[in-house]
Design a protein around this motif. Structure first.
Motif, mmCIF file in Angstrom:
data_model
loop_
_atom_site.group_PDB
_atom_site.id
_atom_site.type_symbol
_atom_site.label_atom_id
_atom_site.label_comp_id
_atom_site.label_asym_id
_atom_site.label_seq_id
_atom_site.Cartn_x
_atom_site.Cartn_y
_atom_site.Cartn_z
ATOM 1 N N SER A 99 0.766 -1.065 -0.083
ATOM 2 C CA SER A 99 0.140 0.154 -0.041
ATOM 3 C C SER A 99 0.889 1.300 -0.102
ATOM 4 N N TYR A 100 0.145 2.246 -0.307
ATOM 5 C CA TYR A 100 0.991 3.663 -0.162
ATOM 6 C C TYR A 100 0.233 4.621 0.831
ATOM 7 N N ARG A 101 0.947 5.039 1.696
ATOM 8 C CA ARG A 101 0.276 5.893 2.789
ATOM 9 C C ARG A 101 0.161 7.550 2.587
ATOM 10 N N GLY A 102 1.007 7.765 1.629
ATOM 11 C CA GLY A 102 0.664 9.341 1.198
ATOM 12 C C GLY A 102 2.257 9.806 1.066
ATOM 13 N N VAL A 103 2.436 11.146 0.357
ATOM 14 C CA VAL A 103 3.659 11.660 0.336
ATOM 15 C C VAL A 103 4.214 12.128 1.756
ATOM 16 N N VAL A 104 5.437 12.097 1.909
ATOM 17 C CA VAL A 104 6.147 12.538 2.995
ATOM 18 C C VAL A 104 7.247 13.552 2.572
ATOM 19 N N GLN A 105 7.553 14.532 3.406
ATOM 20 C CA GLN A 105 8.510 15.258 3.051
ATOM 21 C C GLN A 105 9.839 15.180 3.908
ATOM 22 N N ARG A 106 11.007 15.137 3.587
ATOM 23 C CA ARG A 106 12.301 14.874 4.210
ATOM 24 C C ARG A 106 13.459 15.957 3.808
ATOM 25 N N ALA A 107 14.178 16.386 4.482
ATOM 26 C CA ALA A 107 15.392 17.130 4.588
ATOM 27 C C ALA A 107 16.663 16.180 4.641
ATOM 28 N N VAL A 108 17.416 16.621 3.544
ATOM 29 C CA VAL A 108 18.601 15.780 3.480
ATOM 30 C C VAL A 108 19.800 16.756 3.850
ATOM 31 N N VAL A 109 20.536 16.326 4.754
ATOM 32 C CA VAL A 109 21.713 17.364 5.417
ATOM 33 C C VAL A 109 23.170 16.741 4.852
ATOM 34 N N TYR A 110 23.742 17.686 4.311
ATOM 35 C CA TYR A 110 25.235 17.260 3.704
ATOM 36 C C TYR A 110 26.042 18.174 4.637
ATOM 37 N N VAL A 111 27.247 17.265 5.028
ATOM 38 C CA VAL A 111 28.405 17.818 5.626
ATOM 39 C C VAL A 111 29.547 17.372 5.132
ATOM 40 N N ASP A 112 30.414 18.494 4.798
ATOM 41 C CA ASP A 112 31.517 18.335 3.940
ATOM 42 C C ASP A 112 31.217 17.641 2.757
ATOM 43 N N ALA A 113 30.311 17.816 1.948
ATOM 44 C CA ALA A 113 29.835 17.342 0.641
ATOM 45 C C ALA A 113 29.289 15.846 0.670
ATOM 46 N N LEU A 115 26.504 12.980 2.515
ATOM 47 C CA LEU A 115 25.314 13.159 3.058
ATOM 48 C C LEU A 115 25.549 12.552 4.613
ATOM 49 N N ASP A 116 24.979 13.735 5.233
ATOM 50 C CA ASP A 116 24.984 13.390 6.775
ATOM 51 C C ASP A 116 24.134 12.495 7.340
ATOM 52 N N ARG A 117 22.677 13.080 7.364
ATOM 53 C CA ARG A 117 21.632 12.540 7.887
ATOM 54 C C ARG A 117 20.110 12.912 7.329
ATOM 55 N N MET A 118 19.163 12.539 7.598
ATOM 56 C CA MET A 118 17.648 13.017 6.985
ATOM 57 C C MET A 118 16.874 13.409 8.227
ATOM 58 N N ILE A 119 16.324 14.268 7.795
ATOM 59 C CA ILE A 119 15.484 14.882 8.955
ATOM 60 C C ILE A 119 13.954 14.631 8.622
ATOM 61 N N GLU A 120 13.172 13.892 9.464
ATOM 62 C CA GLU A 120 12.017 13.489 9.183
ATOM 63 C C GLU A 120 11.037 14.668 9.275
ATOM 64 N N LYS A 121 11.262 15.488 10.060
ATOM 65 C CA LYS A 121 10.366 16.737 10.418
ATOM 66 C C LYS A 121 10.973 17.994 9.614
ATOM 67 N N ALA A 122 10.669 17.867 8.392
ATOM 68 C CA ALA A 122 11.239 18.930 7.328
ATOM 69 C C ALA A 122 10.553 20.247 7.406
ATOM 70 N N ASP A 123 9.344 20.274 7.853
ATOM 71 C CA ASP A 123 8.402 21.491 7.377
ATOM 72 C C ASP A 123 9.252 22.679 7.563
ATOM 73 N N GLU A 124 9.907 23.141 8.786
ATOM 74 C CA GLU A 124 10.426 24.272 8.668
ATOM 75 C C GLU A 124 11.764 24.372 7.904
ATOM 76 N N VAL A 125 12.613 23.324 7.803
ATOM 77 C CA VAL A 125 13.728 23.433 7.062
ATOM 78 C C VAL A 125 13.429 23.701 5.547
ATOM 79 N N CYS A 126 12.434 22.954 5.062
ATOM 80 C CA CYS A 126 12.203 22.923 3.711
ATOM 81 C C CYS A 126 11.000 23.953 3.267
#
Length: 142
Positions: A99-113, A115-126
Motif C-alpha cells: 500500500s501507499y500511505r501518502g507523500v512525505v517530506q524529508r530534509a537531507v543534510v550534507y556535511v563536507d559534501a 550525506l550526513d543525515r535525513m530529518i523527518e520533521k522537515a516542514d521548517e527546514v524545507c
C-alpha cells in the motif's frame, strides 16, 4: 590494584571525557561527533543525487515503486545552529504490504559534501523549497 572507589572515579572521568566530545545536534535531533563549528564555507555536494539514491536504497523498507518523487537542489540552510547544504525531498513510498500511505517530506543534510543525515520533521527546514521531479528515485531497485 585499584580499589572500588578508584574504579568508579575512573569510569566517571571516562564518561565525562566522552560526553565532552559530543555536542547536541540542535532541535533537529541527533549527535554531532565532529569538531565542526558550523562555518559557512561548506562545499557543495556535487554528487548529491547519487549519494541520496544509495542512501534511500537502504533507508526505505521497499525502495521499488516509489511515486510522486520530487527534490529541491541543495541550498544552504541553518540546521541545528550550523550552516549546512540541505536538499528537500518528497516521495510516496510503497509499504511492505504494497500500500501507499501518502507523500512525505524529508530534509537531507550534507556535511563536507557528504550525506550526513535525513530529518523527518522537515516542514521548517524545507519551507519555500523549489521542487523538481526526481525520476531516478521512482526507478530505484533493490
Amino acid at each position: 590494584m585499584l580499589g572500588a572507589s578508584a574504579k568508579l572515579l575512573a569510569i566517571v572521568l571516562l564518561a565525562g571525557s566522552l560526553a565532552a566530545c559530543m555536542t547536541d545536534g540542535g532541535d533537529q535531533g541527533g549527535v554531532v561527533y565532529t569538531d565542526d563549528r558550523g562555518v559557512a564555507n561548506q562545499p557543495f555536494p556535487v554528487d548529491y543525487r547519487a549519494q541520496l539514491l544509495a542512501f534511500l536504497r537502504t533507508y526505505l523498507n521497499n525502495p521499488v515503486g516509489v511515486r510522486d518523487a520530487a527534490m529541491a537542489e541543495p541550498i544552504q540552510r541553518n540546521v541545528g545552529g550550523r550552516l549546512r547544504y540541505v536538499s528537500c525531498l518528497r516521495y510516496n513510498a510503497r509499504e511492505i504490504d504494497g500500500s501507499y500511505r501518502g507523500v512525505v517530506q524529508r530534509a537531507v543534510v550534507y556535511v563536507d559534501a557528504r550525506l550526513d543525515r535525513m530529518i523527518e520533521k522537515a516542514d521548517e527546514v524545507c519551507a519555500g523549497a523549489a521542487y523538481a521531479p526526481f525520476p531516478e528515485l521512482e526507478k530505484l531497485t533493490r
